[in-house]
Design an enzyme around this catalytic site. Structure first.
Site, PDB file in Angstrom:
ATOM      1  CG  ASP A 318     -16.516   9.846   0.842  1.00  0.00           C
ATOM      2  OD1 ASP A 318     -17.324   9.214   1.543  1.00  0.00           O
ATOM      3  OD2 ASP A 318     -16.145  11.011   1.116  1.00  0.00           O
ATOM      4  CD  GLU A 459     -23.266  11.507   7.403  1.00  0.00           C
ATOM      5  OE1 GLU A 459     -22.779  12.631   7.594  1.00  0.00           O
ATOM      6  OE2 GLU A 459     -22.589  10.504   7.110  1.00  0.00           O
ATOM      7  CD  GLN A 568     -24.179  13.178   1.611  1.00  0.00           C
ATOM      8  OE1 GLN A 568     -23.604  13.007   0.551  1.00  0.00           O
ATOM      9  NE2 GLN A 568     -23.633  12.841   2.765  1.00  0.00           N
TER      10      GLN A 568
END
Ligand code: IFM
Length: 698
Positions: A318, A459, A568
């Site tokens: 991140d 994930e 994502q």
């Protein structure tokens, strides 16, 4: 544009408000719990971690020194209608409430600050006005010592510090040490009032502090001031408190406010045309700015900021991929310190690679203060520990190593800071490339280098082969190491680094060959497969605009790995990050394929899709996603803001603006290319580029 944000418990849970109203200066961090309420949350100091079961190391919940407990005639006062106002322009938290008891009521108002320049210092100025009470008012100002870290399952908490000494002579003073003996912290605090109250000291098992008392009549106001200092050295803490006392709280508060005004003047951010976007952008910018400690040598950004226990204060990708661009353009020195943190952990990353049977440096998926893999392997689900969830990201989410190399290159391209390359940047590029050299395998059937058994940004799919994002970023990492090393061979300041690391021309050629040979599976139409076998999985498309997994039938959710659903942006993330290597058409093709199959269950997803949409010119759609991403915390989109602030999505929104909407490019001067149409959005701000400030206006 809004500069004050008001929250009430009617609309948000108290725990969520505490995250949203956290105050920090990058050194200490205090959640927005009201002074008059007991809380399980104490204070964080950036970088103070301790060993803990399950999560390896985590940020320590340290003593709290900002409580103000009022009693009237011996009866504790209870708050009603608590209103919280975060003044982002001045870095203040204002709290208002009515404190009541059967014997009388009081109006309570406070202003809290965590000093922008004096890093260990926090101050509170409170007024307690008797509305109808006549009698003796007691106000306690303790340093509270009973804090522990919540663990799993929720019933378990672990105390991560112990008290070494308590002193209550001139003022309350505490010395604590983390459970693993690694960090000593000193805390000193003092309270005073106008009119002057009688002051007594008190010490119990759980608190040490002062109690102020005086007689009040209706209309009387007790003005109270509390100063507290945290630090690693006892004499520095003492002198800082003495100094603060003699300067006085009001002067310190004014100075703090001026510093924040200066900070905003430098950035000079103006947003209009979409009020909600404007509000959330300014709110997020405040939080991104306030966690940076400009006096520290390193800047480690936990995924949930210094705002809560989420992810235990661990640092993920991140930071380098999502938050980095914000700091690069608004606080280039902070960007350098983000990478300096990774430099400090390089030796640990080399050890990590060795431990896993690889060469070079393998950065852990989650890092605490020592760079050892901090991802929990197994998380117990009940008290007996008999049921556990196995977490594979620590073993398999290897792309972080390439993400860090990516940020090193971005930093150099935009700052031209060659000293950083010589100090450590080049070393990171070389050692991370060496990791990939040992991580790839030659596949004779494909005649290509492959990377097996990984988890990509998506994930949901564990242990996959040839994840597009991982392969592409690994290839980029190898290319960077090769091109930087080639340039370094004839550069007098960089050549010694190559010599020290024994980088030969043959090794550089090997990197180039492997990079060229890495397998990526893209069809002739430009559609790329997220990993081997992905297209053969069951298909499932979500309705446009759906965020999260809630709309999925339980049968799909339970076997999500069998579907093409992704958590994502993955292929699209790689394409956006490496956008120079793809045509607009190819990015759009993949964007159109993967977007309807993405749940956006990670808050990192929307900023990346927004960035890609804006970059390829789908402005309206991009701005729609950008807005939701920007509201991640202000609207508690993911319903977990109580655990901390979403640094990645707050930073990711800026990444989308800077590189997607404005397409910033480096050169002799910085250039940008705004969209043809911005749908009424007006945006202007100052950025820093190679020592100069530029004004960007859209
Ligand atoms: O880094 C992210 C990851 O991509 C998704 N799960 C949460 C992590 C921390 O924010």
């Amino acid at each position: 544009m809004k500069k004050k944000f008001t929250f009430s418990e009617e609309y948000f849970e108290r725990e969520t408000i505490a995250t949203l109203t956290t105050l920090s200066n990058g050194y200490i961090s205090v959640r927005g719990d009201p002074e008059f309420l007991e809380s399980k949350q104490g204070t964080f100091i950036a970088g103070v971690y301790s060993y803990t079961p399950v999560f390896y190391r985590e940020l320590v919940n340290l003593p709290r020194a900002h409580a103000i407990y009022a009693e009237f005639e011996g009866v504790p006062l209870k708050p009603e209608n608590v209103l919280y106002t975060l003044d982002v322009e001045h870095g203040l938290l204002e709290i208002e409430s009515t404190l009541t008891s059967p014997l009388g009521s009081f109006a309570y108002k406070s202003v809290r600050f965590v000093h922008k320049n004096i890093k260990g210092l926090l101050g509170i100025k409170a007024s307690i006005k008797s509305l109808n009470a006549r009698g003796r008012l007691f106000v306690k100002a303790p340093v509270e010592l009973e804090f522990s870290n919540p663990s799993v399952p929720q019933e378990v908490s672990v105390r991560l510090f112990r008290v070494v000494s308590l002193e209550n002579k001139a003022y309350p003073r505490v010395e604590v040490v983390t459970a693993d003996d690694r960090y000593k912290v000193y805390i000193a605090s003092v309270a005073s009032s106008v009119p002057e109250a009688t002051v007594n000291n008190f010490t119990t098992n759980s608190k040490i502090g002062q109690v102020l008392s005086l007689d009040v009549r209706p209309g009387d106001i007790l003005n109270l001031e509390r100063l507290a200092v945290y630090g690693f050295d006892s004499s520095t803490v003492d002198s800082a408190l003495t100094n603060a006392k003699s300067r006085g709280l009001e002067g310190l508060l004014q100075e703090h406010m001026r510093e924040w005004e200066k900070e905003w003047r430098e950035i000079n951010l103006n947003v209009s045309g979409d009020e909600e976007l404007a509000d959330s952008l300014i709110f997020n910018t405040f939080h991104l700015l306030q966690i940076y400690n400009d006096q520290s040598d390193v800047f480690a950004i936990p995924a949930k900021g210094l705002h809560g226990y989420g992810y235990r204060g661990h640092v993920f990708w991140d930071t380098e991929i999502y938050a980095f661009p914000f700091y690069l353009f608004f606080k280039p020195d902070a960007a350098r310190k983000i990478l300096t943190f990774r430099c400090r952990l390089l030796e640990a990353a080399i050890e990590n690679a060795k431990r896993n049977g690889y060469r070079g440096a393998q950065y852990p998926w989650e890092s605490a203060d020592d760079g050892v893999e901090a991802t929990p392997r197994e998380v117990p689900l009940d008290l007996t520990g008999s049921k556990k969830v196995r977490i594979y990201t620590g073993d398999q989410e290897h792309h972080i190593t390439a993400d860090i190399a990516y940020a090193v290159d971005m930093y150099y391209r935009f700052t031209g800071d060659k000293d950083f390359l010589a100090e450590c940047g080049l070393r990171i590029l070389v050692e991370t490339a060496r990791f990939w050299t040992s991580r790839v395998e030659w596949d004779t059937r494909l005649s290509r280098y492959v990377i097996r058994n990984v988890i990509g940004p998506d994930e949901y799919h564990v242990g996959v082969d040839n994840n597009f994002y991982t392969n592409l970023m690994a290839r980029h990492n190898l290319e960077l190491a090769a091109s930087y090393s080639k340039r370094a061979q004839s550069d007098i300041s960089l050549r010694p680094v190559l010599d020290e690391l024994r980088v030969s021309s043959e090794e550089i050629t090997t990197w180039e060959n492997i990079a060229e040979g890495i397998y990526v599976n893209c069809g002739e139409d430009g559609l790329c497969e997220q990993f081997d076998g992905y297209f053969k999985l069951k298909d499932y498309k979500l309705d446009p605009g759906v965020i999260g997994e809630k709309s999925l039938p339980p049968s799909v959710l339970q076997s999500i790995q069998d579907y093409q659903l992704i958590k994502q942006a993955d292929v699209v993330a790689a394409m956006f990050l490496l956008r120079e290597k793809f045509t607009r058409e190819v990015i759009e093709k993949n964007y159109e394929y993967y977007l309807p199959r993405t749940t956006h269950a990670s808050s990192l997803s929307l900023p990346m899709y927004a960035a890609a949409a804006l970059y390829i010119g789908r402005i309206e759609e991009g701005l729609r996603m950008l807005k939701i991403a920007a509201q991640a915390d202000l609207a508690d989109v993911y319903k977990n803001s109580k655990d901390g602030f979403h640094i990645g999505s707050a930073g990711g929104v800026w990444m989308a603006i800077l590189f997607g909407l404005l397409r910033l490019r480096e050169g002799e001067t910085i250039t940008f290319e705004g969209p043809e149409k911005a749908y009424g959005l007006k945006l202007s701000f100052n950025i820093k580029y190679r020592g100069k400030t530029y004004r960007v206006e859209l």
